[in-house]
Scaffold this motif. Structure first.
Motif, PDB file in Angstrom:
ATOM      1  N   PHE A   1      56.899  -2.180  34.801  1.00 38.89           N
ATOM      2  CA  PHE A   1      55.983  -1.567  35.755  1.00 38.89           C
ATOM      3  C   PHE A   1      55.817  -0.167  35.247  1.00 38.89           C
TER       4      PHE A   1
ATOM      5  N   GLN B   1      61.339  -6.326  35.731  1.00 42.15           N
ATOM      6  CA  GLN B   1      59.982  -6.033  36.349  1.00 42.15           C
ATOM      7  C   GLN B   1      59.864  -4.695  36.324  1.00 42.15           C
TER       8      GLN B   1
ATOM      9  N   MET C   1      55.862 -12.826  34.090  1.00 43.56           N
ATOM     10  CA  MET C   1      56.642 -12.203  35.047  1.00 43.56           C
ATOM     11  C   MET C   1      57.540 -13.029  35.853  1.00 43.56           C
ATOM     12  N   LYS C   2      57.075 -14.382  35.739  1.00 44.81           N
ATOM     13  CA  LYS C   2      58.078 -15.258  36.309  1.00 44.81           C
ATOM     14  C   LYS C   2      59.661 -15.277  35.547  1.00 44.81           C
TER      15      LYS C   2
ATOM     16  N   PRO D   1      55.686 -12.692  45.364  1.00 45.02           N
ATOM     17  CA  PRO D   1      57.034 -12.264  45.078  1.00 45.02           C
ATOM     18  C   PRO D   1      57.440 -12.934  43.707  1.00 45.02           C
ATOM     19  N   SER D   2      56.852 -13.853  43.167  1.00 35.89           N
ATOM     20  CA  SER D   2      57.040 -14.419  41.924  1.00 35.89           C
ATOM     21  C   SER D   2      56.558 -13.495  40.818  1.00 35.89           C
ATOM     22  N   LEU D   3      55.687 -12.770  41.062  1.00 34.99           N
ATOM     23  CA  LEU D   3      55.206 -11.938  40.123  1.00 34.99           C
ATOM     24  C   LEU D   3      55.455 -10.354  40.220  1.00 34.99           C
ATOM     25  N   GLY D   4      56.576 -10.126  40.758  1.00 32.18           N
ATOM     26  CA  GLY D   4      56.901  -8.745  40.889  1.00 32.18           C
ATOM     27  C   GLY D   4      56.232  -8.142  42.205  1.00 32.18           C
TER      28      GLY D   4
ATOM     29  N   LEU E   1      51.256 -13.713  30.669  1.00 27.73           N
ATOM     30  CA  LEU E   1      51.576 -12.670  31.590  1.00 27.73           C
ATOM     31  C   LEU E   1      52.238 -13.238  32.860  1.00 27.73           C
ATOM     32  N   PHE E   2      51.557 -14.420  33.402  1.00 28.42           N
ATOM     33  CA  PHE E   2      51.835 -15.069  34.511  1.00 28.42           C
ATOM     34  C   PHE E   2      53.356 -15.789  34.292  1.00 28.42           C
TER      35      PHE E   2
ATOM     36  N   LYS F   1      61.816 -12.672  36.332  1.00 26.64           N
ATOM     37  CA  LYS F   1      62.615 -12.757  37.615  1.00 26.64           C
ATOM     38  C   LYS F   1      63.998 -13.520  37.204  1.00 26.64           C
TER      39      LYS F   1
END
Lengths: 123, 223
Positions: A88, A84, A102-103, B43-46, A98-99, A106
């Motif tokens: 950034f 992440q 980002m998951k 939180p799930s997206l940074g 994108l959704f 993680k």
């Protein structure tokens, strides 16, 4: 420098068909890791949190692509910075969903924490 | 000369075995009469307090001589909420959109920090993405002087009721944002009479334009 063929072809391949991280058992997606400086793409298929397919230079249409230089990929694998954070500060570009991207970032972060890979020590 | 920002980290206990962490930033000449709370994304997206937008706004506010507060939602620091990994915990919250606990956590944090710094301090909210949802819900519980919202995810949550009720709010949106459609926000801006700044950037994440975003917040909030 990280040996991407060993990392993906051996280290990661050994973990095929196992639930990588329990908390991410709902994630299913096709993910492309694009090493831009060496023009190489590894395609990972995640099915309910399990790595079910892993290929190099595949022409799959992935749900999400992570584009980065090999040096950045190494930094993520070595946990110098998270996926992440790399995104950034524009060291990584995420294309596609994108959704989901980002998951999965993680998930990758948790994966490298749980399954450390030692550069040179061959994992 | 750039002033050094001093920081204090605090932990706020919001529930048995649940703590949320905050960082308070200020410099030697900061005025404790104004406290700016910066609400992070999901939180799930940074969404944590090291997020690029949160960090930039925090640094900018503190540099201007105010007290800035950035914080994490429950589970982000510890990785767990009680016995549950934070990821499925937050996925479950998202599936039901029941964020009452998160709103309550943040209410506790705002109260505790204000009481510790200066009980009569004016408070202001800056919110990014999902943070808008929490912050706007909290507006009715505090005497928030100014609000600046960045890219409220109008494609995922219904913000129209919030836009209707709230005053002293201004918003910013990216030129091309899949979570916060610029044209829809422009319609809301006219309908509910709030200022809207469009930031020329490629997407929802404002990478590389954080300073521009802070300047927009600074202008909109008069700081």
């Amino acid at each position: 420098m990280i040996d991407h063929e060993h990392f993906f072809g051996t280290f990661l391949k050994e973990k095929k068909n196992t639930l990588l991280i329990e908390a991410f058992h709902d994630i299913s997606a096709s993910v492309g890791i694009v090493l831009t400086d060496i023009n190489t793409t590894w395609v990972l298929i995640l099915t309910e949190g399990k790595l079910t397919s892993l290929e190099c230079d595949a022409t799959n249409n992935c749900d999400v692509y992570y584009q980065m230089e090999t040096e950045v990929f190494q930094g993520i694998v070595e946990r110098q910075f998270s996926p992440q954070h790399a995104f950034f500060v524009k060291k990584v570009d995420i294309k596609g969903d994108l959704f989901m991207g980002m998951k999965i970032a993680k998930l990758l972060d948790s994966f490298f924490e749980q399954y450390p890979y030692v550069i040179g020590g061959r994992g | 000369m750039t002033k050094t920002i001093l920081e204090e980290k605090i932990a706020v206990n919001v529930e048995r075995d649940v703590t949320i962490n905050a960082v308070i930033g200020y410099h030697d000449n900061s005025i404790a009469q104004d406290i700016f709370f910066i609400f992070p994304p999901h939180p799930s997206l940074g969404g944590d307090y090291d997020n690029n937008v949160v960090s930039a706004l925090y640094q900018g506010v503190a540099r201007e001589g105010y007290v800035a507060v950035r914080f994490n939602y429950r589970g982000v620091d510890s990785g767990r909420v009680h016995d549950e990994h934070f990821f499925p915990y937050w996925e479950r919250l998202e599936s039901t959109k029941e964020y009452d606990l998160i709103i309550k956590d943040t209410e506790t944090l705002v109260k505790e920090i204000r009481n510790n710094i200066q009980p009569n301090a004016r408070i202001h909210f800056i919110a990014y993405s999902f943070g808008n949802f929490i912050a706007l819900e909290l507006m009715s519980r505090f005497d928030v002087q100014k609000f600046f919202g960045i890219s409220p995810p109008i494609e995922a949550y219904d913000f129209e009721a919030c836009f209707l009720k709230k005053r002293n709010c201004a918003f910013a949106v990216a030129d091309d944002d899949i979570f916060c459609n610029k044209e829809r926000m422009q319609v809301y801006s006219e309908k509910y009479n709030f200022p809207l700044t469009v930031i020329e950037t490629e997407d929802h994440f404002y990478r590389g334009v954080e300073e521009q975003l802070f300047l927009a917040a600074k202008h909109a909030m008069g700081i």
